[in-house]
Design an enzyme around this catalytic site. Structure first.
Site, PDB file in Angstrom:
ATOM      1  N   ALA A 129     -29.052 -13.628 -27.346  1.00 15.78           N
ATOM      2  CA  ALA A 129     -27.821 -13.483 -26.565  1.00 15.78           C
ATOM      3  C   ALA A 129     -27.678 -14.669 -25.620  1.00 15.78           C
ATOM      4  O   ALA A 129     -28.504 -15.585 -25.638  1.00 15.78           O
ATOM      5  CB  ALA A 129     -27.859 -12.182 -25.780  1.00 15.78           C
ATOM      6  N   ASN A 130     -26.637 -14.685 -24.818  1.00 13.51           N
ATOM      7  CA  ASN A 130     -26.512 -15.688 -23.752  1.00 13.51           C
ATOM      8  C   ASN A 130     -25.980 -15.013 -22.493  1.00 13.51           C
ATOM      9  O   ASN A 130     -25.675 -13.826 -22.505  1.00 13.51           O
ATOM     10  CB  ASN A 130     -25.641 -16.871 -24.210  1.00 13.51           C
ATOM     11  CG  ASN A 130     -24.217 -16.452 -24.470  1.00 13.51           C
ATOM     12  OD1 ASN A 130     -23.513 -15.973 -23.577  1.00 13.51           O
ATOM     13  ND2 ASN A 130     -23.781 -16.613 -25.720  1.00 13.51           N
ATOM     14  N   ARG A 131     -25.865 -15.778 -21.418  1.00 15.37           N
ATOM     15  CA  ARG A 131     -25.599 -15.201 -20.099  1.00 15.37           C
ATOM     16  C   ARG A 131     -24.126 -14.961 -19.780  1.00 15.37           C
ATOM     17  O   ARG A 131     -23.782 -14.646 -18.650  1.00 15.37           O
ATOM     18  CB  ARG A 131     -26.193 -16.087 -19.006  1.00 15.37           C
ATOM     19  CG  ARG A 131     -27.696 -16.105 -19.009  1.00 15.37           C
ATOM     20  CD  ARG A 131     -28.229 -16.820 -17.782  1.00 15.37           C
ATOM     21  NE  ARG A 131     -29.655 -17.024 -17.903  1.00 15.37           N
ATOM     22  CZ  ARG A 131     -30.567 -16.071 -17.686  1.00 15.37           C
ATOM     23  NH1 ARG A 131     -30.180 -14.869 -17.309  1.00 15.37           N
ATOM     24  NH2 ARG A 131     -31.832 -16.329 -17.845  1.00 15.37           N
ATOM     25  N   SER A 132     -23.244 -15.130 -20.749  1.00 10.69           N
ATOM     26  CA  SER A 132     -21.831 -14.892 -20.462  1.00 10.69           C
ATOM     27  C   SER A 132     -21.600 -13.430 -20.072  1.00 10.69           C
ATOM     28  O   SER A 132     -22.061 -12.516 -20.756  1.00 10.69           O
ATOM     29  CB  SER A 132     -20.990 -15.222 -21.699  1.00 10.69           C
ATOM     30  OG  SER A 132     -19.675 -14.762 -21.517  1.00 10.69           O
ATOM     31  N   ALA A 191     -18.343 -17.338 -25.043  1.00  9.95           N
ATOM     32  CA  ALA A 191     -19.538 -18.171 -25.185  1.00  9.95           C
ATOM     33  C   ALA A 191     -20.163 -17.808 -26.525  1.00  9.95           C
ATOM     34  O   ALA A 191     -21.061 -16.966 -26.626  1.00  9.95           O
ATOM     35  CB  ALA A 191     -20.501 -17.915 -24.041  1.00  9.95           C
TER      36      ALA A 191
END
Ligand code: C5P
Length: 218
Positions: A29-32, A95
């Site tokens: 995942a990413n931090r968006s 993102a």
């Protein structure tokens, strides 16, 4: 519907991260947080647009008047975006994960041997695909999260991806998950640097600019 400068317009917005499965129980995942994209969707709806919001996995309420389509992976987001076209404008705030994993069909087990290697495969670039596609919206807007050379990198990205505008975010500060944002609006005419403001204010400003740009067009 039916009121405001964007009445009768359809605007497509992407928001949030994507999750790329490693196996049935794990993902990358990413931090968006999705906040900026959800704010953009809400602001466009308040100006009268019919808004389709394609959202990655986030825990945010759907802005009033917005049609939301939830997806998980970049490929699902790409498919949902294609299905939502045509649109008068597209604002790609998501993102999107640059890579997906060649995922295992079953849970990867720890067997005492070497750690498993993940094979990464490039995801489709949704923004570039929409900008080059047969159903290209009149106005295509991308976002760019940069930690350095913010304007230069984002200016190059505008041309490379075929976007009309890029909203460049300086994410060296506390943008991810936070309330505030510092952005530069990059168009064919040059760069406008906006003062630090809330994500809602960025969204309002951008929605207004989109309304101005579409005004008087067929
Ligand atoms: O290349 P980069 O990820 O920095 O580009 C960011 C912009 O491109 C954002 O507007 C994002 O939503 C969009 N994008 C996309 N599909 C991808 C990667 C980025 O639509 N696979």
């Amino acid at each position: 519907p039916g009121e405001g400068p964007l009445a009768g317009r359809h605007v497509l917005v992407t928001a949030g991260p994507t999750h790329e499965p490693i196996d049935p129980v794990r993902y990358i995942a990413n931090r968006s947080s999705g906040r900026q994209g959800f704010a953009v969707a809400g602001a466009l709806a308040r100006l009268g647009a019919r808004v389709t919001l394609v959202a990655g996995p986030v825990t945010l309420p759907t802005p009033s008047g917005v049609t939301r389509i939830d997806v998980e992976t970049a490929r699902q987001m790409a498919d949902a975006v294609q299905a939502a076209l045509p649109a008068d404008a597209a604002v790609m705030v998501a993102a999107v994960a640059d890579w997906r994993v060649e995922a295992a069909g079953q849970k990867v087990k720890k067997d005492g041997g070497a750690a498993p290697a993940l094979t990464l495969v490039e995801n489709p670039d949704i923004l570039a695909t929409v900008a080059a596609g047969p159903d290209r919206p009149r106005l295509v807007v991308g976002f760019a999260a940069e930690t350095e050379h913010v304007v230069d990198h984002a200016t190059a990205k505008r041309t490379r991806k075929g976007a009309d505008w890029i909203v460049a975010n300086d994410v060296s500060a506390d943008v991810f998950g936070g309330e505030a944002n510092t952005v530069h609006l990059i168009t064919a005419d040059g760069v406008e640097s906006w003062t630090r403001m809330t994500k809602d204010e960025v969204a309002e400003g951008l929605a207004q600019r989109i309304a101005d740009a579409l005004q008087g067009t067929a």
